[in-house]
Design an enzyme around this catalytic site. Structure first.
Site, PDB file in Angstrom:
ATOM      1  N   GLU A  38       8.785  36.811 -15.921  1.00 27.23           N
ATOM      2  CA  GLU A  38       7.442  37.223 -15.122  1.00 27.23           C
ATOM      3  C   GLU A  38       7.977  37.804 -13.746  1.00 27.23           C
ATOM      4  OE1 GLU A  38       4.625  34.512 -13.177  1.00 27.23           O
ATOM      5  OE2 GLU A  38       3.175  35.957 -13.575  1.00 27.23           O
ATOM      6  N   ARG A  44       7.127  38.607 -10.317  1.00 28.02           N
ATOM      7  CA  ARG A  44       5.962  38.747  -9.425  1.00 28.02           C
ATOM      8  C   ARG A  44       6.380  39.866  -8.302  1.00 28.02           C
ATOM      9  NH1 ARG A  44       2.080  34.564  -8.524  1.00 28.02           N
ATOM     10  NH2 ARG A  44       1.465  35.942  -6.810  1.00 28.02           N
ATOM     11  N   ARG A  73       1.619  20.774 -17.382  1.00 27.18           N
ATOM     12  CA  ARG A  73       2.910  21.734 -17.765  1.00 27.18           C
ATOM     13  C   ARG A  73       3.723  21.437 -18.636  1.00 27.18           C
ATOM     14  NH1 ARG A  73       2.747  25.759 -13.609  1.00 27.18           N
ATOM     15  NH2 ARG A  73       1.433  25.348 -11.868  1.00 27.18           N
ATOM     16  N   SER A 125      10.176  11.430  -6.355  1.00 28.32           N
ATOM     17  CA  SER A 125      10.625  10.381  -7.008  1.00 28.32           C
ATOM     18  C   SER A 125      11.887  10.378  -7.956  1.00 28.32           C
ATOM     19  CB  SER A 125       9.484   9.789  -8.214  1.00 28.32           C
ATOM     20  OG  SER A 125       9.807   8.637  -8.895  1.00 28.32           O
ATOM     21  N   THR A 167       3.919   2.691  -8.168  1.00 31.83           N
ATOM     22  CA  THR A 167       4.306   2.581  -6.776  1.00 31.83           C
ATOM     23  C   THR A 167       3.157   2.814  -5.897  1.00 31.83           C
ATOM     24  OG1 THR A 167       6.069   3.540  -5.514  1.00 31.83           O
ATOM     25  CG2 THR A 167       4.972   5.004  -6.977  1.00 31.83           C
ATOM     26  N   LYS A 194       0.218  -0.556  -5.951  1.00 33.79           N
ATOM     27  CA  LYS A 194       0.953  -1.885  -6.734  1.00 33.79           C
ATOM     28  C   LYS A 194       0.006  -3.138  -6.297  1.00 33.79           C
ATOM     29  CE  LYS A 194       5.742  -0.765  -5.660  1.00 33.79           C
ATOM     30  NZ  LYS A 194       7.061  -1.225  -4.687  1.00 33.79           N
ATOM     31  N   ASP A 245      10.846  -5.216  -8.973  1.00 35.14           N
ATOM     32  CA  ASP A 245      11.518  -5.111  -7.490  1.00 35.14           C
ATOM     33  C   ASP A 245      12.108  -6.412  -7.121  1.00 35.14           C
ATOM     34  OD1 ASP A 245      10.933  -2.512  -6.812  1.00 35.14           O
ATOM     35  OD2 ASP A 245       8.713  -3.045  -5.912  1.00 35.14           O
ATOM     36  N   GLY A 282       6.068  -4.510   1.922  1.00 37.50           N
ATOM     37  CA  GLY A 282       5.897  -4.824   0.471  1.00 37.50           C
ATOM     38  C   GLY A 282       6.954  -5.196  -0.144  1.00 37.50           C
ATOM     39  N   GLY A 306      20.662   0.706  -1.224  1.00 32.36           N
ATOM     40  CA  GLY A 306      19.286   0.561  -2.000  1.00 32.36           C
ATOM     41  C   GLY A 306      19.331   1.147  -3.403  1.00 32.36           C
TER      42      GLY A 306
HETATM   43  P1  NAP Z   1       6.297  -1.256   3.893  1.00 28.45           P
HETATM   44  O1  NAP Z   1       5.557  -2.030   2.847  1.00 28.45           O
HETATM   45  O2  NAP Z   1       5.441  -0.097   4.366  1.00 28.45           O
HETATM   46  O3  NAP Z   1       6.992  -1.935   5.017  1.00 28.45           O
HETATM   47  C1  NAP Z   1       7.740  -1.639   5.948  1.00 28.45           C
HETATM   48  C2  NAP Z   1       8.031  -2.563   7.053  1.00 28.45           C
HETATM   49  O4  NAP Z   1       9.074  -1.961   7.911  1.00 28.45           O
HETATM   50  C3  NAP Z   1       6.830  -3.201   7.625  1.00 28.45           C
HETATM   51  O5  NAP Z   1       7.331  -4.400   7.989  1.00 28.45           O
HETATM   52  C4  NAP Z   1       6.851  -2.361   9.202  1.00 28.45           C
HETATM   53  O6  NAP Z   1       6.567  -3.268   9.988  1.00 28.45           O
HETATM   54  C5  NAP Z   1       8.319  -2.153   9.001  1.00 28.45           C
HETATM   55  N1  NAP Z   1       8.641  -1.142   9.978  1.00 28.45           N
HETATM   56  C6  NAP Z   1       8.312   0.134  10.016  1.00 28.45           C
HETATM   57  N2  NAP Z   1       8.849   0.940  10.908  1.00 28.45           N
HETATM   58  C7  NAP Z   1       9.361   0.011  11.634  1.00 28.45           C
HETATM   59  C8  NAP Z   1      10.334   0.178  13.016  1.00 28.45           C
HETATM   60  N3  NAP Z   1      10.205   1.452  13.677  1.00 28.45           N
HETATM   61  N4  NAP Z   1      10.841  -0.907  13.402  1.00 28.45           N
HETATM   62  C9  NAP Z   1      10.803  -2.131  12.800  1.00 28.45           C
HETATM   63  N5  NAP Z   1       9.983  -2.092  11.717  1.00 28.45           N
HETATM   64  C10 NAP Z   1       9.377  -1.197  11.216  1.00 28.45           C
HETATM   65  O7  NAP Z   1       7.187  -0.268   3.023  1.00 28.45           O
HETATM   66  P2  NAP Z   1       8.249  -1.109   1.915  1.00 28.45           P
HETATM   67  O8  NAP Z   1       7.584  -0.696   0.661  1.00 28.45           O
HETATM   68  O9  NAP Z   1       8.424  -2.257   1.910  1.00 28.45           O
HETATM   69  O10 NAP Z   1       9.587  -0.167   1.759  1.00 28.45           O
HETATM   70  C11 NAP Z   1      10.424  -0.355   3.083  1.00 28.45           C
HETATM   71  C12 NAP Z   1      11.699   0.444   2.564  1.00 28.45           C
HETATM   72  O11 NAP Z   1      12.470  -0.083   1.362  1.00 28.45           O
HETATM   73  C13 NAP Z   1      11.564   2.060   2.343  1.00 28.45           C
HETATM   74  O12 NAP Z   1      12.523   2.661   2.991  1.00 28.45           O
HETATM   75  C14 NAP Z   1      11.672   2.050   0.844  1.00 28.45           C
HETATM   76  O13 NAP Z   1      11.870   3.192   0.412  1.00 28.45           O
HETATM   77  C15 NAP Z   1      12.545   1.103   0.307  1.00 28.45           C
HETATM   78  N6  NAP Z   1      12.360   0.577  -0.797  1.00 28.45           N
HETATM   79  C16 NAP Z   1      13.307   0.742  -1.762  1.00 28.45           C
HETATM   80  C17 NAP Z   1      13.367   0.344  -2.985  1.00 28.45           C
HETATM   81  C18 NAP Z   1      14.461   0.481  -3.991  1.00 28.45           C
HETATM   82  O14 NAP Z   1      14.303   0.158  -5.155  1.00 28.45           O
HETATM   83  N7  NAP Z   1      15.700   0.438  -3.541  1.00 28.45           N
HETATM   84  C19 NAP Z   1      12.108  -0.502  -3.387  1.00 28.45           C
HETATM   85  C20 NAP Z   1      10.942  -0.374  -2.492  1.00 28.45           C
HETATM   86  C21 NAP Z   1      11.276   0.011  -1.319  1.00 28.45           C
HETATM   87  P3  NAP Z   1       4.658  -2.943  10.473  1.00 28.45           P
HETATM   88  O15 NAP Z   1       3.964  -3.715   9.291  1.00 28.45           O
HETATM   89  O16 NAP Z   1       4.845  -3.553  11.779  1.00 28.45           O
HETATM   90  O17 NAP Z   1       4.409  -1.162  10.356  1.00 28.45           O
END
Ligand code: NAP
Length: 493
Positions: free
Chosen positions: A34, A36, A179, A236, A281, A285, A322, A348, A452
């Site tokens: 296609e 465009r 799709r 994702s 996610t 959750k 997790d 979380g 991570g």
């Molecule tokens: P979440 O539920 O939003 O929690 C984020 C936490 O970080 C909260 O305690 C928040 O505090 C704090 N925070 C945010 N900004 C901040 C800052 N500037 N200074 C200090 N603390 C701060 O997020 P989550 O799901 O736990 O995810 C957190 C990270 O883990 C993300 O980057 C995510 O990608 C990663 N993760 C990775 C996996 C993996 O499989 N590797 C799985 C899950 C998550 P407040 O409550 O005060 O805002």
């Protein structure tokens, strides 16, 4: 894929030369291309219409039709395309009034309808109207999926249509499964740009991903579906990882992205499609609990489910991988019993990590910017809340970052200073980028680092085990993640 389903490669470039190059280098799997013409800044129509290669579908949409061509220029371009005897020409209902388009000779007409805001209620009536307006034309109906269940209405339309007469799909992030499944449902064609090419509609999946990630050409009525449920899902990695494993093992299962803002808008898909398992996610959750028949006790304690398994009797079992991910990623590096582990953050993932670590016998400390949140989590998981100043004055065996600080686009920022890393191991839960600023700081202090990505992979392996009842093909999944993340890093740094 049924032999009726044409693979149409979308070429929507900004210049004539780019479009010509892309046309000439079309993917061998494409039946037609296609072009465009409406988005091309310096359009030289003859240079494109005259290029020898795959059969062409010429599309020139005006601004009112969601394209970029001035309405006045459009009619002249359609005439040129017809004179060049292109194989297919895309027309809209209003073009029916143009006298020179009444007869198109060897050129087949695709009579298009686009609604990039919603999916009209009465799709069968729309299809009938388009069919009647131009007998013999290939009807194309593209609507916008406001909710994921809109794709079921498009599926039903395709199933009821005369075979080979209709191309139908839903645009937008929530329409992506349509799709991938449109060929199975009987669509006369699919549209896809090359990977990295300019999409011409929201939610388009690249041709390479359709064939290599989703194997859309081999989906059958028996294909089992897995998927990820969340909002947003555009970045994702899970479809890439799980589909790499499914492909390598030759399993007739596909893992699709099911984007949904609310659970209610997704539930019709769960009951109407052959979905056997879901990664769950944000933001679902916690809300998913109300839909589950059984929940793993630790997931119930954590208060979050990231994995749903549909059992043989149709019941839904929720679990949390997790926490398995955190444990497996850390246990590869250190024995956790009796170790002092500090978690920075109280959201979380910090919660999953805190329960996992106390369960494994570690002494857990929570350091959060909101002391209340830190205390609450520490109390629930059986750990201790500490002030940020303790990171300088105390020593720990491991430190986990469970905040988003350091994640793209904040990849140049570290959540903690080098002087706060008084430990022998640092794990960053962030996996984009794979080597965060925090891990770089830790490495410069000769502290062992865990990305991570290790947790992401380990939780994915555990999901596979829930759904498949067998060990995950770990090296295949690992390679898929590392390849993608490294490619991203190379393009970004
Ligand atoms: P979440 O539920 O939003 O929690 C984020 C936490 O970080 C909260 O305690 C928040 O505090 C704090 N925070 C945010 N900004 C901040 C800052 N500037 N200074 C200090 N603390 C701060 O997020 P989550 O799901 O736990 O995810 C957190 C990270 O883990 C993300 O980057 C995510 O990608 C990663 N993760 C990775 C996996 C993996 O499989 N590797 C799985 C899950 C998550 P407040 O409550 O005060 O805002």
């Amino acid at each position: 894929m049924s032999s009726r389903c044409l693979v149409i490669q979308v070429v929507a470039c900004a210049t004539t030369e780019e479009a010509r190059r892309e046309y000439l280098a079309a993917d061998p799997r494409a039946d037609l291309v296609e072009l465009r013409l409406d988005g091309i800044r310096d359009l030289d129509p003859d240079r494109l219409l005259g290029a020898a290669g795959k059969p062409k579908l010429i599309t020139i949409r005006s601004r009112q039709q969601g394209g970029a061509a001035p309405a006045a220029a459009r009619a002249a371009l359609l005439r040129r395309a017809l004179e060049a005897r292109v194989e297919y020409l895309d027309l809209e209902m209003e073009d029916q009034d143009l006298p020179f388009l009444r007869r198109t000779g060897s050129t087949r007409v695709v009579l298009s309808f686009h609604d990039l805001v919603a999916t009209p209620i009465d799709l069968p009536a729309l299809y009938a109207r388009l069919r009647a307006a131009r007998p013999g034309a290939l009807v194309k109906i593209v609507t916008f999926a406001e909710v994921p269940s809109d794709i079921l209405r498009v599926r039903d339309l395709l199933r009821a249509a005369e075979p080979g007469s209709l191309i139908a799909l839903c645009a937008g992030a929530k329409g992506v499964p349509s799709r991938i499944l449109a060929p199975l449902w009987g669509s006369a064609a699919l549209f896809a740009p090359r990977r990295g090419g300019t999409p011409s509609a929201p939610g388009q999946v690249s041709l390479e991903d359709l064939f290599e990630v989703y194997r859309a050409d081999a989906i059958t009525p028996d294909t089992r579906l897995l998927g990820i449920l969340g909002h947003p899902l555009a970045h994702s990695l899970s479809p890439r990882v799980h589909n790499a494993a499914l492909t390598a093992l030759g399993l007739n299962t596909r893992y699709l992205p099911f984007e949904a803002a609310t659970l209610a808008e997704f539930l019709p898909l769960l009951s109407e499609m052959r979905i056997h398992g879901l990664s769950v996610t944000l933001p679902h959750k916690e809300r998913i609990f109300a839909q589950l028949d059984m929940v793993e006790p630790l997931a119930a304690k954590i208060g979050a489910v990231n994995t749903v398994t549909v059992r043989k009797d149709g019941s839904l079992y929720g679990s949390n991988t997790d926490y398995v991910g955190v444990l497996r990623a850390l246990e590869r590096r250190m024995r956790l019993r009796g170790r002092r582990v500090v978690i920075y953050g109280a959201g979380g993932s910090a919660r999953a990590a805190a329960f996992a670590l106390t369960q494994a016998g570690a002494e857990v400390f929570i350091c959060a910017r909101r002391p209340d949140a830190g205390r609450k989590l520490a109390k629930a998981a059986g750990g201790e809340a500490i002030k940020r100043s303790a990171l300088r004055s105390q020593e720990f065996d491991a430190l986990l970052n469970a905040t988003p600080i350091g994640m793209f686009p904040l990849e140049k920022v570290s959540p903690l200073a080098a002087s706060e890393l008084n430990c022998t191991l640092v794990m960053d839960l962030i996996y984009r980028p794979i080597r965060t600023k925090l891990l770089r700081l830790a490495a410069s202090r000769k502290i062992a680092c865990v990305s991570g990505a290790e947790m992401f992979l380990a939780q994915g392996f555990a999901q596979w085990e829930h759904w498949m009842g067998s060990k995950a093909p770990e090296s295949i999944m690992r390679n898929a993640v590392l390849r993608t993340l490294k490619n991203e890093e190379n393009t970004r740094w």
